[in-house]
Scaffold this motif. Structure first.
Motif, mmCIF file in Angstrom:
data_model
loop_
_atom_site.group_PDB
_atom_site.id
_atom_site.type_symbol
_atom_site.label_atom_id
_atom_site.label_comp_id
_atom_site.label_asym_id
_atom_site.label_seq_id
_atom_site.Cartn_x
_atom_site.Cartn_y
_atom_site.Cartn_z
ATOM 1 N N MET A 107 0.843 -1.175 0.000
ATOM 2 C CA MET A 107 0.000 0.000 0.000
ATOM 3 C C MET A 107 0.891 1.242 0.000
ATOM 4 S SD MET A 107 -3.116 -1.001 2.537
ATOM 5 C CE MET A 107 -4.315 0.026 1.738
ATOM 6 N N ILE A 108 0.344 2.305 -0.534
ATOM 7 C CA ILE A 108 1.078 3.559 -0.691
ATOM 8 C C ILE A 108 0.281 4.673 -0.023
ATOM 9 C CG2 ILE A 108 1.901 5.215 -2.402
ATOM 10 C CD1 ILE A 108 2.027 2.711 -4.323
ATOM 11 N N PHE A 109 0.984 5.556 0.693
ATOM 12 C CA PHE A 109 0.344 6.682 1.367
ATOM 13 C C PHE A 109 0.907 7.983 0.817
ATOM 14 C CE2 PHE A 109 0.239 9.749 4.972
ATOM 15 C CZ PHE A 109 -1.133 9.904 5.028
ATOM 16 N N PHE A 110 0.030 8.899 0.418
ATOM 17 C CA PHE A 110 0.434 10.222 -0.058
ATOM 18 C C PHE A 110 0.504 11.159 1.135
ATOM 19 C CE2 PHE A 110 -1.354 8.172 -3.746
ATOM 20 C CZ PHE A 110 -0.430 8.473 -4.720
ATOM 21 N N ASP A 111 1.735 11.531 1.499
ATOM 22 C CA ASP A 111 1.938 12.249 2.754
ATOM 23 C C ASP A 111 2.274 13.725 2.606
ATOM 24 O OD1 ASP A 111 4.463 11.722 1.684
ATOM 25 O OD2 ASP A 111 5.393 11.407 3.631
ATOM 26 N N TYR A 112 2.426 14.225 1.379
ATOM 27 C CA TYR A 112 2.788 15.636 1.222
ATOM 28 C C TYR A 112 2.274 16.150 -0.117
ATOM 29 C CZ TYR A 112 5.663 19.855 0.712
ATOM 30 O OH TYR A 112 6.085 21.145 0.527
ATOM 31 N N TYR A 113 1.617 17.299 -0.085
ATOM 32 C CA TYR A 113 1.129 17.970 -1.295
ATOM 33 C C TYR A 113 1.571 19.425 -1.233
ATOM 34 C CZ TYR A 113 -2.022 20.374 -4.473
ATOM 35 O OH TYR A 113 -2.528 21.161 -5.470
ATOM 36 N N PHE A 114 2.043 19.944 -2.360
ATOM 37 C CA PHE A 114 2.451 21.337 -2.433
ATOM 38 C C PHE A 114 2.034 21.905 -3.783
ATOM 39 C CE2 PHE A 114 5.499 24.456 -4.049
ATOM 40 C CZ PHE A 114 5.394 25.440 -3.078
ATOM 41 N N LYS A 115 1.489 23.106 -3.739
ATOM 42 C CA LYS A 115 1.157 23.838 -4.960
ATOM 43 C C LYS A 115 1.759 25.233 -4.811
ATOM 44 C CE LYS A 115 -2.693 25.927 -7.289
ATOM 45 N NZ LYS A 115 -4.109 26.197 -7.199
ATOM 46 N N SER A 116 2.652 25.574 -5.710
ATOM 47 C CA SER A 116 3.335 26.863 -5.678
ATOM 48 C C SER A 116 2.361 28.001 -5.956
ATOM 49 C CB SER A 116 4.450 26.872 -6.728
ATOM 50 O OG SER A 116 4.980 28.161 -6.889
ATOM 51 N N SER A 117 2.619 29.140 -5.352
ATOM 52 C CA SER A 117 1.773 30.313 -5.619
ATOM 53 C C SER A 117 1.946 30.798 -7.057
ATOM 54 C CB SER A 117 2.114 31.438 -4.634
ATOM 55 O OG SER A 117 3.473 31.817 -4.777
ATOM 56 N N SER A 118 3.016 30.358 -7.721
ATOM 57 C CA SER A 118 3.238 30.755 -9.118
ATOM 58 C C SER A 118 2.580 29.802 -10.122
ATOM 59 C CB SER A 118 4.738 30.843 -9.403
ATOM 60 O OG SER A 118 5.331 29.564 -9.294
ATOM 61 N N THR A 119 1.813 28.836 -9.626
ATOM 62 C CA THR A 119 1.143 27.889 -10.519
ATOM 63 C C THR A 119 0.039 28.603 -11.287
ATOM 64 O OG1 THR A 119 1.556 26.115 -8.938
ATOM 65 C CG2 THR A 119 -0.111 25.707 -10.624
ATOM 66 N N PRO A 120 0.076 28.549 -12.633
ATOM 67 C CA PRO A 120 -0.953 29.234 -13.417
ATOM 68 C C PRO A 120 -2.333 28.600 -13.239
ATOM 69 C CG PRO A 120 0.628 28.137 -14.861
ATOM 70 C CD PRO A 120 1.085 27.916 -13.460
ATOM 71 N N LYS A 121 -3.361 29.409 -13.390
ATOM 72 C CA LYS A 121 -4.751 28.954 -13.211
ATOM 73 C C LYS A 121 -5.100 27.807 -14.150
ATOM 74 C CE LYS A 121 -6.816 32.142 -10.447
ATOM 75 N NZ LYS A 121 -6.987 31.705 -9.092
ATOM 76 N N TYR A 122 -4.531 27.812 -15.363
ATOM 77 C CA TYR A 122 -4.895 26.760 -16.314
ATOM 78 C C TYR A 122 -4.399 25.377 -15.900
ATOM 79 C CZ TYR A 122 -0.282 27.813 -18.409
ATOM 80 O OH TYR A 122 1.050 28.042 -18.634
ATOM 81 N N LEU A 123 -3.499 25.288 -14.907
ATOM 82 C CA LEU A 123 -3.070 23.997 -14.376
ATOM 83 C C LEU A 123 -3.951 23.514 -13.222
ATOM 84 C CD1 LEU A 123 0.842 24.211 -14.353
ATOM 85 C CD2 LEU A 123 -0.633 22.985 -15.946
ATOM 86 N N GLU A 124 -4.992 24.253 -12.917
ATOM 87 C CA GLU A 124 -5.868 23.916 -11.790
ATOM 88 C C GLU A 124 -6.456 22.500 -11.885
ATOM 89 O OE1 GLU A 124 -7.186 24.546 -8.052
ATOM 90 O OE2 GLU A 124 -5.825 25.815 -9.194
ATOM 91 N N PRO A 125 -6.893 22.024 -13.072
ATOM 92 C CA PRO A 125 -7.404 20.641 -13.119
ATOM 93 C C PRO A 125 -6.365 19.603 -12.688
ATOM 94 C CG PRO A 125 -8.016 21.824 -15.113
ATOM 95 C CD PRO A 125 -7.065 22.709 -14.358
ATOM 96 N N VAL A 126 -5.108 19.830 -13.025
ATOM 97 C CA VAL A 126 -4.036 18.922 -12.616
ATOM 98 C C VAL A 126 -3.825 19.021 -11.109
ATOM 99 C CG1 VAL A 126 -1.591 18.372 -12.887
ATOM 100 C CG2 VAL A 126 -2.917 19.107 -14.869
ATOM 101 N N ALA A 127 -3.836 20.243 -10.591
ATOM 102 C CA ALA A 127 -3.655 20.451 -9.152
ATOM 103 C C ALA A 127 -4.772 19.762 -8.365
ATOM 104 C CB ALA A 127 -3.618 21.944 -8.834
#
Length: 112
Positions: free
Chosen positions: A1-21
């Motif tokens: 089993m795998i656990f996702f323990d950290y998520y980060f989204k930079s403030s410089s991430t463009p809005k059009y990448l929102e679906p990926v985020a």
């Protein structure tokens, strides 16, 4: 089993990448059954990224043994969205029936 323990989204991430985020953030603090499920998830993120015309040639997905990054490919690379994961070493404090069920899934190679 795998656990996702950290998520980060930079403030410089463009809005059009929102679906990926959103796709990546949904997995934050989640358990995933096995490596094949992880590979399907990575393919899903890659497909989501490739479906954004403005991202082509500007961003790419990098996946390694413990992380998934969406990085810029301009002059200097920067990870704008990150999701880290690790193997689950043990599960404790669950009912005996749940532990048996999880062990059966793990022995069969995960849910298919």
């Amino acid at each position: 089993m795998i656990f996702f323990d950290y998520y980060f989204k930079s403030s410089s991430t463009p809005k059009y990448l929102e679906p990926v985020a959103v796709c990546m953030e949904r997995r934050y603090q989640a358990l995933m059954a096995d490596e094949s499920t992880l590979k399907r998830f990575i393919d899903e993120v890659k497909s989501e990224l490739n479906s954004i015309p403005r991202a082509k040639g500007r961003y790419e997905l990098k996946a390694d043994k413990d992380h998934i990054y969406i990085i810029t490919v301009h002059e200097f690379s920067e990870a704008v969205i990150r999701l880290h994961y690790k193997d689950v070493l043990s599960l404790e404090g669950f009912s005996e029936n749940l532990c048996k069920s999880l062990n059966e899934v793990a022995e069969k190679g995960g849910a298919k």
